[in-house]
Design an enzyme around this catalytic site. Structure first.
Site, short mmCIF file in Angstrom:
data_model
loop_
_atom_site.label_atom_id
_atom_site.label_comp_id
_atom_site.label_asym_id
_atom_site.label_seq_id
_atom_site.Cartn_x
_atom_site.Cartn_y
_atom_site.Cartn_z
N CYS A 168 47.98 63.40 39.13
CA CYS A 168 47.63 64.82 39.08
C CYS A 168 46.86 65.11 37.82
CB CYS A 168 48.89 65.68 39.08
SG CYS A 168 49.68 65.74 40.68
N TYR A 206 59.14 64.91 46.51
CA TYR A 206 58.33 65.90 47.22
C TYR A 206 58.80 65.96 48.69
CZ TYR A 206 55.79 65.80 42.85
OH TYR A 206 55.48 65.87 41.52
#
Ligand SMILES: Cc1cc2nc3c(=O)[nH]c(=O)nc-3n(C[C@H](O)[C@H](O)[C@H](O)COP(=O)(O)O)c2cc1C
Length: 355
Positions: free
Chosen positions: A25, A183
């Protein structure tokens, strides 16, 4: 003869070597998850640097699946257009561009790491209510999610499939499904976070159902030629959580629905995890999955020395080595590795005088 610099064929795609940039990210997207010049330069540099596979950061298939408001996405045609120059540049420099398709589940709507605040972003600052298998937050300070109903789950499967189709349209030559790190898909897999009593919770088969539905839908969406990888957390590192034995079973099932390589990461689902950090600490997970499930694997985590990477592939522990932070430190790591391993290496023509 170097194993690390031996090409790897996955379906119709051949990676020029076994070095991949791990998904990372960047928290640098423009409005609505659009990639920016940062992504072009950041990913492009690693292609110029010689990585065989260049993976994007976790790229959300739905707006509510972003980890932070600054995450990239792939939920519309505008995203396809914005990713095209990135994939074209990466491919033009000999690397295979791949996207990591993701949904953050109960870890969505959080501040980026360098913000002064921690935890969940409120609506007033552009945040949103996350979705998850249940309605418990990840931990204190995170937003309380809404539990997905069956229609919501079907929507997630469709969004991964649509995201995969858009990825191919945008020029990505491979797709990785993010089913790790606490996640959404990982939250369904782990008994620590999935307490559902419908067909998506209960025994291991029911907890694997969503991930397998997503994998099947992604495979159908991209066709037969495009490699599909899946990143899993091969263990939760928590007593009573998901284990490496579960991962061996999952890997076999994933291969059965058309997944070509399992990228073996770990952890992220629970704040109670105890991770035995050290050089190559996740390599045994990749090795066990490869050996016991007979599925190609990627190894990741604190792999920094070229000789170590070489030995992982040569010793049959994994088919691919993913580097994260070391490639942030040095985009030219593959070039340095080639020199150390005595492999002839031709970088871009523009840099030939520095050979
Ligand atoms: C800045 C940063 C961002 C990351 N973002 C992601 C991500 O988007 N998706 C993912 O699966 N892993 C992500 N990770 C984990 C890395 O892919 C990798 O598994 C981890 O850093 C361990 O590898 P390393 O020791 O080579 O850095 C991230 C790691 C870092 C350092």
């Amino acid at each position: 003869m170097s194993s690390l610099f031996t090409p790897l064929a996955l379906r119709a795609v051949t990676l020029p070597n076994r070095i991949a940039m791990a998904p990372m990210c960047q928290y640098s997207a423009g409005p609505d998850g659009l990639p920016t010049d940062w992504h072009l330069i950041h990913l492009g540099s690693r292609a110029v640097g010689g990585a065989g596979l260049v993976l994007t950061e976790a790229t959300a298939v739905l707006p509510e699946g972003r980890i932070s408001p600054q995450d990239t996405g792939l939920w519309s045609g505008a995203h396809v257009d914005a990713w095209r120059p990135v994939t074209a540049f990466v491919a033009a420099h000999g690397a295979v561009p791949a996207v990591q398709l993701a949904h953050a589940g109960f870890k969505a709507s959080t501040y980026r790491p360098w913000a002064p605040e921690r935890g969940g972003v409120p609506d007033a600052e552009g945040g949103w209510t996350p979705v998850a298998p249940g309605s418990e937050p990840f931990t204190a300070g995170y937003r309380t999610p809404t539990s997905l109903d069956e229609a919501g789950i079907a929507g997630v499967v469709e969004a991964f499939a649509a995201g995969a189709e858009r990825a191919v349209d945008a020029g990505f030559a491979a797709v990785e499904i993010h089913a790790a790190h606490g996640y959404l898909l990982n939250e369904f897999l782990s008994p620590l976070t999935n307490h559902r009593t419908d067909g998506y919770g209960g025994d291991r088969a029911a907890r694997m159902r969503l991930t397998l539905e997503v994998a099947r839908a992604v495979r159908a969406a991209v066709g037969e030629d495009v490699p599909v990888l899946t990143r899993i957390s091969a263990t939760d590192w928590v007593e009573g959580g998901w284990t490496i034995d579960d991962s061996v079973v999952l890997a076999g099932e994933l291969a059965g629905v058309g997944v070509d390589l399992v990228d073996a990461s770990s952890g992220g689902v629970s704040v109670d995890q105890r991770v035995p950090l050290g050089p190559g600490y996740q390599v045994p997970l990749a090795a066990q999955i490869r050996r016991d499930a007979g599925v190609p694997t990627g190894a990741v985590g604190l792999i920094v020395e070229p000789e170590h990477a070489e030995q992982i592939v040569a010793g049959g522990e994994a088919d691919l080595v993913l580097l994260g932070r070391e490639l942030l430190r040095d985009p030219y790591w593959p070039r340095r590795a080639a020199a150390k391993l005595g492999v002839a290496y031709s970088g871009p023509a523009q840099y030939a005088r520095a050979a």
